[in-house]
Design a protein around this motif. Sequence first.
Motif, PDB file in Angstrom:
ATOM      1  N   VAL A  81       0.809  -1.225   0.000  1.00  0.00           N
ATOM      2  CA  VAL A  81       0.000   0.000   0.000  1.00  0.00           C
ATOM      3  C   VAL A  81       0.841   1.274   0.000  1.00  0.00           C
ATOM      4  O   VAL A  81       0.319   2.357  -0.257  1.00  0.00           O
ATOM      5  CB  VAL A  81      -0.961   0.039   1.214  1.00  0.00           C
ATOM      6  N   CYS A  82       2.143   1.152   0.275  1.00  0.00           N
ATOM      7  CA  CYS A  82       2.987   2.350   0.367  1.00  0.00           C
ATOM      8  C   CYS A  82       3.295   2.900  -1.023  1.00  0.00           C
ATOM      9  O   CYS A  82       4.112   2.349  -1.763  1.00  0.00           O
ATOM     10  CB  CYS A  82       4.285   2.042   1.107  1.00  0.00           C
ATOM     11  N   GLN A  83       2.647   4.005  -1.371  1.00  0.00           N
ATOM     12  CA  GLN A  83       2.852   4.610  -2.681  1.00  0.00           C
ATOM     13  C   GLN A  83       4.191   5.334  -2.784  1.00  0.00           C
ATOM     14  O   GLN A  83       4.663   5.622  -3.883  1.00  0.00           O
ATOM     15  CB  GLN A  83       1.709   5.579  -2.983  1.00  0.00           C
ATOM     16  N   GLN A  84       4.800   5.630  -1.641  1.00  0.00           N
ATOM     17  CA  GLN A  84       6.089   6.323  -1.643  1.00  0.00           C
ATOM     18  C   GLN A  84       7.270   5.355  -1.768  1.00  0.00           C
ATOM     19  O   GLN A  84       8.417   5.793  -1.873  1.00  0.00           O
ATOM     20  CB  GLN A  84       6.243   7.130  -0.343  1.00  0.00           C
ATOM     21  N   LYS A  85       6.975   4.049  -1.726  1.00  0.00           N
ATOM     22  CA  LYS A  85       8.021   3.017  -1.775  1.00  0.00           C
ATOM     23  C   LYS A  85       9.054   3.240  -0.666  1.00  0.00           C
ATOM     24  O   LYS A  85      10.266   3.094  -0.865  1.00  0.00           O
ATOM     25  CB  LYS A  85       8.721   3.016  -3.141  1.00  0.00           C
ATOM     26  N   ALA A  86       8.545   3.581   0.511  1.00  0.00           N
ATOM     27  CA  ALA A  86       9.431   3.916   1.628  1.00  0.00           C
ATOM     28  C   ALA A  86       9.733   2.729   2.529  1.00  0.00           C
ATOM     29  O   ALA A  86      10.576   2.827   3.417  1.00  0.00           O
ATOM     30  CB  ALA A  86       8.804   5.034   2.464  1.00  0.00           C
ATOM     31  N   GLU A  89      -1.268   5.151   5.639  1.00  0.00           N
ATOM     32  CA  GLU A  89      -1.926   4.050   4.931  1.00  0.00           C
ATOM     33  C   GLU A  89      -1.359   2.693   5.349  1.00  0.00           C
ATOM     34  O   GLU A  89      -2.090   1.709   5.472  1.00  0.00           O
ATOM     35  CB  GLU A  89      -1.776   4.230   3.418  1.00  0.00           C
ATOM     36  N   CYS A  90      -0.056   2.635   5.583  1.00  0.00           N
ATOM     37  CA  CYS A  90       0.550   1.362   5.989  1.00  0.00           C
ATOM     38  C   CYS A  90       0.064   0.947   7.378  1.00  0.00           C
ATOM     39  O   CYS A  90      -0.145  -0.242   7.649  1.00  0.00           O
ATOM     40  CB  CYS A  90       2.074   1.455   5.965  1.00  0.00           C
ATOM     41  N   ALA A  91      -0.131   1.923   8.261  1.00  0.00           N
ATOM     42  CA  ALA A  91      -0.617   1.624   9.608  1.00  0.00           C
ATOM     43  C   ALA A  91      -2.039   1.080   9.563  1.00  0.00           C
ATOM     44  O   ALA A  91      -2.394   0.169  10.315  1.00  0.00           O
ATOM     45  CB  ALA A  91      -0.551   2.872  10.478  1.00  0.00           C
ATOM     46  N   VAL A  92      -2.850   1.633   8.666  1.00  0.00           N
ATOM     47  CA  VAL A  92      -4.228   1.159   8.515  1.00  0.00           C
ATOM     48  C   VAL A  92      -4.238  -0.291   8.042  1.00  0.00           C
ATOM     49  O   VAL A  92      -5.063  -1.105   8.480  1.00  0.00           O
ATOM     50  CB  VAL A  92      -5.002   2.051   7.517  1.00  0.00           C
ATOM     51  N   SER A  93      -3.304  -0.639   7.164  1.00  0.00           N
ATOM     52  CA  SER A  93      -3.273  -1.989   6.601  1.00  0.00           C
ATOM     53  C   SER A  93      -2.615  -3.005   7.530  1.00  0.00           C
ATOM     54  O   SER A  93      -2.730  -4.211   7.313  1.00  0.00           O
ATOM     55  CB  SER A  93      -2.522  -1.981   5.265  1.00  0.00           C
TER      56      SER A  93
END
Length: 224
Positions: free
Chosen positions: A75-80, A102-106
Amino acid sequence: MPQKAIDEEKRTVRGTIFDIQRFTVHDGPGIRTAVFMKGCPLRCPWCQNPESVRKTPQMTYFPMQCVGCGSCVKVCQQKAIRSTGKNLVEKINLTLCNHCGECAVSCCSRALQLIGQSVSVEEVSDTVMKDSLFYQNSGGGVTFTGGEPTYQPEFLTEMVKHFKKQGLHLVIETCGMFPWDSVAEALSLIDIFYLDIKHVNDEKHQRVTGQSNAIILENARRID
């Protein structure tokens, strides 16, 4: 400005908090609710709440809780987020991360958590006023802490005025590092000050916190 417009503006005032703790008994008299506000001008190495220093929400990672599902990477769109071969999170690139959450939500195991959220005075009040009966019967109320509550002067002032109108007893826990005029209205309504002076020696204060204590000592003299 018309009164209606002023009232509307107050309703839109928002601040950043990282926790609201109900039924606290160590932050002032009686049963209280502690509102933890984000942001602090000091950099104390012994800080009890280091997640509060940054004023804006921030991503944190608890590696022992990671179950290797890999959902955060997807889900990380920043590729972080970089993962190992077993999908365990290896590293979060905070330069790339925009703390969107978003990553925390997932994250099903809460290994990734976004510390801090933007809230209105009314949203804080919804939680605080659930325990109004306990405040009345114990002499308790609300404690503003953090972080440094005065680091968000407008939000603090609106919360203080709101809860004072509700007849609540108000406490503030502060390091004293703030321009007095920025929160003078709020401070005039506070019932108890807990002033945490890190060191009275200015040189030592600067060495351990990164800031002079001059304004802190000046503010301490003004509190009566």
